[in-house]
Design an enzyme around this catalytic site. Structure first.
Site, PDB file in Angstrom:
ATOM      1  N   ASP A 105       0.731  -1.205   0.116  1.00  0.00           N
ATOM      2  CA  ASP A 105       0.029   0.114  -0.043  1.00  0.00           C
ATOM      3  C   ASP A 105       0.843   1.194  -0.147  1.00  0.00           C
ATOM      4  OD1 ASP A 105      -2.817  -1.020   0.183  1.00  0.00           O
ATOM      5  OD2 ASP A 105      -2.302  -1.779   1.930  1.00  0.00           O
ATOM      6  N   ASP A 118     -10.430  -5.244  -1.008  1.00  0.00           N
ATOM      7  CA  ASP A 118      -9.387  -4.578  -0.154  1.00  0.00           C
ATOM      8  C   ASP A 118     -10.151  -3.629   1.140  1.00  0.00           C
ATOM      9  OD1 ASP A 118      -7.098  -3.561   1.177  1.00  0.00           O
ATOM     10  OD2 ASP A 118      -6.560  -2.414  -0.638  1.00  0.00           O
TER      11      ASP A 118
HETATM   12  C1  DX5 Z   1      -6.220   0.916   2.824  1.00  0.00           C
HETATM   13  C2  DX5 Z   1      -5.221  -0.303   2.200  1.00  0.00           C
HETATM   14  C3  DX5 Z   1      -5.736  -1.618   2.560  1.00  0.00           C
HETATM   15  C4  DX5 Z   1      -5.524  -1.917   4.040  1.00  0.00           C
HETATM   16  C5  DX5 Z   1      -6.013  -3.318   4.361  1.00  0.00           C
HETATM   17  O1  DX5 Z   1      -5.749   2.084   2.477  1.00  0.00           O
HETATM   18  O2  DX5 Z   1      -5.433  -0.113   0.739  1.00  0.00           O
HETATM   19  O3  DX5 Z   1      -4.980  -2.436   1.684  1.00  0.00           O
HETATM   20  O4  DX5 Z   1      -4.100  -1.812   4.345  1.00  0.00           O
HETATM   21  O5  DX5 Z   1      -5.992  -3.215   5.715  1.00  0.00           O
HETATM   22  P1  DX5 Z   1      -7.255  -4.267   6.342  1.00  0.00           P
HETATM   23  O6  DX5 Z   1      -7.302  -5.670   5.801  1.00  0.00           O
HETATM   24  O7  DX5 Z   1      -6.735  -4.285   7.924  1.00  0.00           O
HETATM   25  O8  DX5 Z   1      -8.329  -3.544   6.185  1.00  0.00           O
HETATM   26 ZN    ZN Z   2      -4.558  -1.497  -0.415  1.00  0.00          ZN
END
Ligand code: DX5
Ligand code: ZN
Length: 227
Positions: free
Chosen positions: A36, A179
């Site tokens: 990310d 996501d």
């Molecule tokens: C949010 C990111 C995600 C996030 C996912 O901005 O794009 O990829 O890190 O983490 P979880 O699964 O904890 O929501």
């Molecule tokens: Zn992401």
């Protein structure tokens, strides 16, 4: 539907030890590593850039799934590809048909994949519908971009169904990536609505045994796909 793929998001691990997060992904049998990238403009957080991707690259052969939550993906696309990203997923909110075509030229020129991401409130734009064959992954966000550990927004499910039906109706092999807030207790619903690439940050790295959490998610997802 394409095969189920588990994509741990290393943002949820200790940012001072991302190498360990990658090793956990490998040990748990993940299919790709979700990276990310946030620039503090597109979303209210700042994470890491191409230097970090480059430093992590020698640690594994897994697909590097790079989610660019940045205002100007064109400015950095080459740098991430050089650093070792295999899939560059850019946001529809900062693109139009013309800039998408430019990005596609850069990514495809290096024989890498281009993905398109949608924030929870963003519908699939018309310019993207007519370019679906160039998009290897449609990433449907189920939280607002910025942070790991948020709760999945279930109101996104109808859009998830819609885009996955559109891809099937056209006979395309586009991956549908989900996501945000993916956890063992909602993965069934996500797969039923058409998601096949499952990003999990907290759903893997906040568990007591993150290695096992990867296979546990996969088991649940495979069951939902069959059942
Ligand atoms: C949010 C990111 C995600 C996030 C996912 O901005 O794009 O990829 O890190 O983490 P979880 O699964 O904890 O929501
Ligand atoms: Zn992401």
């Amino acid at each position: 539907m394409n095969e189920i793929r588990i994509a741990p998001s290393i943002l949820a691990w200790n940012l001072g030890n991302l190498g360990e997060a990658v090793r956990i992904s490998v040990e748990g049998g993940a299919d790709q590593v979700h990276l990310d990238v946030i620039d503090g403009h597109f979303a209210p957080n700042i994470t890491f850039g191409p230097g970090t991707v480059k430093a992590l690259r020698p640690l594994c052969d897994l697909k590097f799934d790079t989610h660019l939550m940045i205002e100007n993906p064109m400015q950095y696309a080459e740098k991430f590809l050089e650093a070792g990203s295999d899939l560059l997923t850019c946001h529809a909110e900062v693109l139009d048909g013309r800039s998408f075509d430019q990005l596609y030229g850069v990514v495809n020129g290096r024989k890498k994949e281009l993905g398109l991401a949608l924030k929870p409130g963003t519908p699939l734009p018309t310019w993207a519908e007519s370019r679906l064959d160039k998009i290897s992954t449609l990433l449907v966000m189920t939280v607002n971009p910025g942070f790991s550990g948020q709760t999945m927004d279930m109101s996104v499910m109808p859009k998830l169904k819609e885009v996955s039906s559109l891809v099937s109706a056209r006979g395309l092999g586009t991956d549908i990536e989900v996501d945000g807030g993916v956890e063992p207790d909602n993965v069934h619903r996500v797969v039923k609505c058409g998601g096949n690439v499952l990003v999990a940050g907290a759903g893997v790295y906040s568990k007591r045994d993150p290695v096992k959490a990867i296979s546990a998610l996969r088991e649940k997802a495979e069951k939902a796909k069959l059942g």
